[in-house]
Scaffold this motif. Structure first.
Motif, PDB file in Angstrom:
ATOM      1  N   ALA A  19      -1.330  47.076 -59.350  1.00  0.00           N
ATOM      2  CA  ALA A  19      -1.254  48.540 -59.260  1.00  0.00           C
ATOM      3  C   ALA A  19      -1.909  49.068 -57.983  1.00  0.00           C
ATOM      4  O   ALA A  19      -1.465  50.072 -57.424  1.00  0.00           O
ATOM      5  CB  ALA A  19      -1.901  49.188 -60.483  1.00  0.00           C
ATOM      6  N   GLU A  20      -2.940  48.368 -57.508  1.00  0.00           N
ATOM      7  CA  GLU A  20      -3.642  48.803 -56.303  1.00  0.00           C
ATOM      8  C   GLU A  20      -2.874  48.441 -55.030  1.00  0.00           C
ATOM      9  O   GLU A  20      -3.216  48.908 -53.954  1.00  0.00           O
ATOM     10  CB  GLU A  20      -5.052  48.220 -56.278  1.00  0.00           C
ATOM     11  CG  GLU A  20      -5.912  48.759 -57.404  1.00  0.00           C
ATOM     12  CD  GLU A  20      -7.258  48.085 -57.517  1.00  0.00           C
ATOM     13  OE1 GLU A  20      -7.596  47.235 -56.663  1.00  0.00           O
ATOM     14  OE2 GLU A  20      -7.992  48.401 -58.470  1.00  0.00           O
ATOM     15  N   LEU A  21      -1.849  47.629 -55.181  1.00  0.00           N
ATOM     16  CA  LEU A  21      -0.920  47.345 -54.092  1.00  0.00           C
ATOM     17  C   LEU A  21       0.304  48.256 -54.198  1.00  0.00           C
ATOM     18  O   LEU A  21       0.670  48.938 -53.239  1.00  0.00           O
ATOM     19  CB  LEU A  21      -0.485  45.871 -54.130  1.00  0.00           C
ATOM     20  CG  LEU A  21       0.662  45.468 -53.197  1.00  0.00           C
ATOM     21  CD1 LEU A  21       0.293  45.685 -51.735  1.00  0.00           C
ATOM     22  CD2 LEU A  21       1.050  44.017 -53.451  1.00  0.00           C
ATOM     23  N   THR A  22       0.934  48.284 -55.369  1.00  0.00           N
ATOM     24  CA  THR A  22       2.228  48.960 -55.500  1.00  0.00           C
ATOM     25  C   THR A  22       2.126  50.490 -55.494  1.00  0.00           C
ATOM     26  O   THR A  22       3.002  51.149 -54.918  1.00  0.00           O
ATOM     27  CB  THR A  22       2.964  48.497 -56.769  1.00  0.00           C
ATOM     28  OG1 THR A  22       2.162  48.779 -57.925  1.00  0.00           O
ATOM     29  CG2 THR A  22       3.270  47.001 -56.705  1.00  0.00           C
ATOM     30  N   GLU A  23       1.119  51.062 -56.114  1.00  0.00           N
ATOM     31  CA  GLU A  23       1.028  52.527 -56.150  1.00  0.00           C
ATOM     32  C   GLU A  23       0.749  53.120 -54.757  1.00  0.00           C
ATOM     33  O   GLU A  23       1.440  54.051 -54.331  1.00  0.00           O
ATOM     34  CB  GLU A  23      -0.007  52.983 -57.179  1.00  0.00           C
ATOM     35  CG  GLU A  23       0.393  52.680 -58.618  1.00  0.00           C
ATOM     36  CD  GLU A  23       1.749  53.247 -59.012  1.00  0.00           C
ATOM     37  OE1 GLU A  23       2.012  54.430 -58.730  1.00  0.00           O
ATOM     38  OE2 GLU A  23       2.564  52.493 -59.589  1.00  0.00           O
ATOM     39  N   PRO A  24      -0.244  52.616 -54.010  1.00  0.00           N
ATOM     40  CA  PRO A  24      -0.437  53.127 -52.643  1.00  0.00           C
ATOM     41  C   PRO A  24       0.783  52.853 -51.750  1.00  0.00           C
ATOM     42  O   PRO A  24       1.133  53.662 -50.893  1.00  0.00           O
ATOM     43  CB  PRO A  24      -1.682  52.381 -52.150  1.00  0.00           C
ATOM     44  CG  PRO A  24      -2.432  52.054 -53.405  1.00  0.00           C
ATOM     45  CD  PRO A  24      -1.351  51.742 -54.409  1.00  0.00           C
ATOM     46  N   TRP A  25       1.432  51.707 -51.946  1.00  0.00           N
ATOM     47  CA  TRP A  25       2.638  51.349 -51.181  1.00  0.00           C
ATOM     48  C   TRP A  25       3.703  52.436 -51.375  1.00  0.00           C
ATOM     49  O   TRP A  25       4.293  52.922 -50.412  1.00  0.00           O
ATOM     50  CB  TRP A  25       3.137  49.991 -51.665  1.00  0.00           C
ATOM     51  CG  TRP A  25       4.284  49.405 -50.903  1.00  0.00           C
ATOM     52  CD1 TRP A  25       5.618  49.719 -51.030  1.00  0.00           C
ATOM     53  CD2 TRP A  25       4.215  48.381 -49.914  1.00  0.00           C
ATOM     54  NE1 TRP A  25       6.361  48.947 -50.182  1.00  0.00           N
ATOM     55  CE2 TRP A  25       5.535  48.110 -49.492  1.00  0.00           C
ATOM     56  CE3 TRP A  25       3.168  47.647 -49.365  1.00  0.00           C
ATOM     57  CZ2 TRP A  25       5.827  47.157 -48.528  1.00  0.00           C
ATOM     58  CZ3 TRP A  25       3.462  46.691 -48.402  1.00  0.00           C
ATOM     59  CH2 TRP A  25       4.779  46.450 -47.990  1.00  0.00           C
ATOM     60  N   LYS A  26       3.958  52.799 -52.659  1.00  0.00           N
ATOM     61  CA  LYS A  26       4.930  53.854 -52.967  1.00  0.00           C
ATOM     62  C   LYS A  26       4.525  55.174 -52.321  1.00  0.00           C
ATOM     63  O   LYS A  26       5.371  55.903 -51.792  1.00  0.00           O
ATOM     64  CB  LYS A  26       5.063  54.050 -54.483  1.00  0.00           C
ATOM     65  CG  LYS A  26       5.789  52.946 -55.194  1.00  0.00           C
ATOM     66  CD  LYS A  26       5.824  53.257 -56.694  1.00  0.00           C
ATOM     67  CE  LYS A  26       6.017  51.991 -57.494  1.00  0.00           C
ATOM     68  NZ  LYS A  26       5.796  52.205 -58.931  1.00  0.00           N
ATOM     69  N   SER A  27       3.240  55.490 -52.367  1.00  0.00           N
ATOM     70  CA  SER A  27       2.759  56.743 -51.783  1.00  0.00           C
ATOM     71  C   SER A  27       2.994  56.785 -50.278  1.00  0.00           C
ATOM     72  O   SER A  27       3.394  57.818 -49.735  1.00  0.00           O
ATOM     73  CB  SER A  27       1.272  56.948 -52.086  1.00  0.00           C
ATOM     74  OG  SER A  27       1.082  57.155 -53.466  1.00  0.00           O
ATOM     75  N   GLN A  30       6.740  57.334 -49.773  1.00  0.00           N
ATOM     76  CA  GLN A  30       7.133  58.693 -50.119  1.00  0.00           C
ATOM     77  C   GLN A  30       6.672  59.699 -49.073  1.00  0.00           C
ATOM     78  O   GLN A  30       7.302  60.733 -48.890  1.00  0.00           O
ATOM     79  CB  GLN A  30       6.594  59.075 -51.501  1.00  0.00           C
ATOM     80  CG  GLN A  30       7.303  58.363 -52.625  1.00  0.00           C
ATOM     81  CD  GLN A  30       6.634  58.558 -53.983  1.00  0.00           C
ATOM     82  OE1 GLN A  30       5.529  59.077 -54.084  1.00  0.00           O
ATOM     83  NE2 GLN A  30       7.319  58.129 -55.024  1.00  0.00           N
ATOM     84  N   ALA A  31       5.597  59.382 -48.366  1.00  0.00           N
ATOM     85  CA  ALA A  31       5.078  60.274 -47.327  1.00  0.00           C
ATOM     86  C   ALA A  31       5.765  60.033 -45.974  1.00  0.00           C
ATOM     87  O   ALA A  31       5.400  60.651 -44.981  1.00  0.00           O
ATOM     88  CB  ALA A  31       3.573  60.089 -47.188  1.00  0.00           C
ATOM     89  N   GLY A  32       6.741  59.120 -45.954  1.00  0.00           N
ATOM     90  CA  GLY A  32       7.473  58.863 -44.724  1.00  0.00           C
ATOM     91  C   GLY A  32       6.911  57.739 -43.885  1.00  0.00           C
ATOM     92  O   GLY A  32       7.343  57.522 -42.753  1.00  0.00           O
ATOM     93  N   GLN A 173      -3.762  60.273 -52.615  1.00  0.00           N
ATOM     94  CA  GLN A 173      -3.681  61.536 -51.867  1.00  0.00           C
ATOM     95  C   GLN A 173      -4.636  61.525 -50.667  1.00  0.00           C
ATOM     96  O   GLN A 173      -4.265  61.906 -49.559  1.00  0.00           O
ATOM     97  CB  GLN A 173      -3.996  62.724 -52.776  1.00  0.00           C
ATOM     98  CG  GLN A 173      -3.840  64.063 -52.066  1.00  0.00           C
ATOM     99  CD  GLN A 173      -2.427  64.263 -51.524  1.00  0.00           C
ATOM    100  OE1 GLN A 173      -1.451  64.221 -52.292  1.00  0.00           O
ATOM    101  NE2 GLN A 173      -2.291  64.482 -50.224  1.00  0.00           N
ATOM    102  N   ALA A 174      -5.873  61.077 -50.884  1.00  0.00           N
ATOM    103  CA  ALA A 174      -6.842  61.019 -49.782  1.00  0.00           C
ATOM    104  C   ALA A 174      -6.396  60.015 -48.721  1.00  0.00           C
ATOM    105  O   ALA A 174      -6.554  60.262 -47.512  1.00  0.00           O
ATOM    106  CB  ALA A 174      -8.217  60.654 -50.324  1.00  0.00           C
ATOM    107  N   MET A 175      -5.814  58.889 -49.142  1.00  0.00           N
ATOM    108  CA  MET A 175      -5.318  57.875 -48.212  1.00  0.00           C
ATOM    109  C   MET A 175      -4.185  58.454 -47.360  1.00  0.00           C
ATOM    110  O   MET A 175      -4.197  58.306 -46.134  1.00  0.00           O
ATOM    111  CB  MET A 175      -4.823  56.663 -49.008  1.00  0.00           C
ATOM    112  CG  MET A 175      -4.122  55.608 -48.180  1.00  0.00           C
ATOM    113  SD  MET A 175      -3.244  54.396 -49.209  1.00  0.00           S
ATOM    114  CE  MET A 175      -1.907  55.413 -49.870  1.00  0.00           C
ATOM    115  N   ILE A 176      -3.242  59.130 -47.972  1.00  0.00           N
ATOM    116  CA  ILE A 176      -2.108  59.721 -47.239  1.00  0.00           C
ATOM    117  C   ILE A 176      -2.623  60.777 -46.265  1.00  0.00           C
ATOM    118  O   ILE A 176      -2.176  60.846 -45.107  1.00  0.00           O
ATOM    119  CB  ILE A 176      -1.060  60.309 -48.203  1.00  0.00           C
ATOM    120  CG1 ILE A 176      -0.412  59.189 -49.017  1.00  0.00           C
ATOM    121  CG2 ILE A 176      -0.019  61.130 -47.449  1.00  0.00           C
ATOM    122  CD1 ILE A 176       0.265  58.096 -48.213  1.00  0.00           C
ATOM    123  N   ASP A 177      -3.575  61.587 -46.692  1.00  0.00           N
ATOM    124  CA  ASP A 177      -4.162  62.593 -45.797  1.00  0.00           C
ATOM    125  C   ASP A 177      -4.800  61.923 -44.584  1.00  0.00           C
ATOM    126  O   ASP A 177      -4.631  62.380 -43.445  1.00  0.00           O
ATOM    127  CB  ASP A 177      -5.208  63.444 -46.533  1.00  0.00           C
ATOM    128  CG  ASP A 177      -4.596  64.370 -47.576  1.00  0.00           C
ATOM    129  OD1 ASP A 177      -3.362  64.554 -47.577  1.00  0.00           O
ATOM    130  OD2 ASP A 177      -5.373  64.899 -48.389  1.00  0.00           O
TER     131      ASP A 177
END
Length: 181
Positions: A19-27, A30-32, A173-177
């Motif tokens: 989950a700590e690989l796939t969820e951030p990967w998807k984020s 999704q953020a481009g 969210q913080a990672m994408i920011d």
């Protein structure tokens, strides 16, 4: 938005928390952004759901084939075995340190800050992690706090840390920011 920024996801051949690989990967996607799976070995990595084997994922490149200059940021997923293996690999540790030297954002969740200790990049930084790393991080000079996500800008780069899979929404969210800045 990340608009094509390439983000390195550094994992060991075995032991990353799925989950700590796939969820951030998807984020990131999704953020481009363009996530790339980097490991110490080519082939596939074996993910885990806690202690049970989960999916496998294809490695895009090895740490020997890339450098921090190839990426806009670095994501370090957790799992207990994953960072323990990575911190024993000189090329992986150097790869992590190079992101800090270049002033690029880094995100680490759960047990992943073990690799940050080995890279000697936590001194004077505020971080969080899986609770069992608290003493290790404090001994390495970090200020450890128990929060779902910590964004630290007291250093050469933005460092985003989080405690556990339950914190993934806030962490992502913080990672994408950080990667979008």
């Amino acid at each position: 938005m990340m608009h094509g920024k390439t983000i390195a996801f550094l994992v060991a051949p075995e032991g990353v928390e799925e989950a700590e690989l796939t969820e951030p990967w998807k984020s990131v996607k999704q953020a481009g952004g363009a996530p790339r799976l980097i490991s110490t070995d080519s082939g596939r990595v074996q993910a885990f759901n806690h202690l049970d084997k989960a999916g496998t994922f294809a490695v895009d490149a090895t740490v020997q084939e890339v450098s921090a200059a190839d990426f806009a940021g670095l994501m370090l997923p957790g799992g207990v075995a994953n960072p323990d293996f990575l911190r024993m690999n000189d090329k992986a540790v150097r790869f992590i340190r190079d992101f800090f030297d270049a002033g690029k954002p880094v995100a680490a969740i759960c047990h992943a800050p073990w690799t940050l200790i080995e890279a000697d990049v936590v001194r004077g930084r505020m971080v969080t992690s899986w609770p069992s790393l608290r003493t290790d991080l404090r001994n390495a000079g970090a200020e450890w706090v128990d929060r779902e996500v910590v964004v630290c800008t007291a250093g050469p780069n933005m460092l985003v840390t989080s405690r556990r899979p339950d914190d993934l929404k806030a962490f992502d969210q913080a990672m994408i920011d950080a990667f979008s800045a």
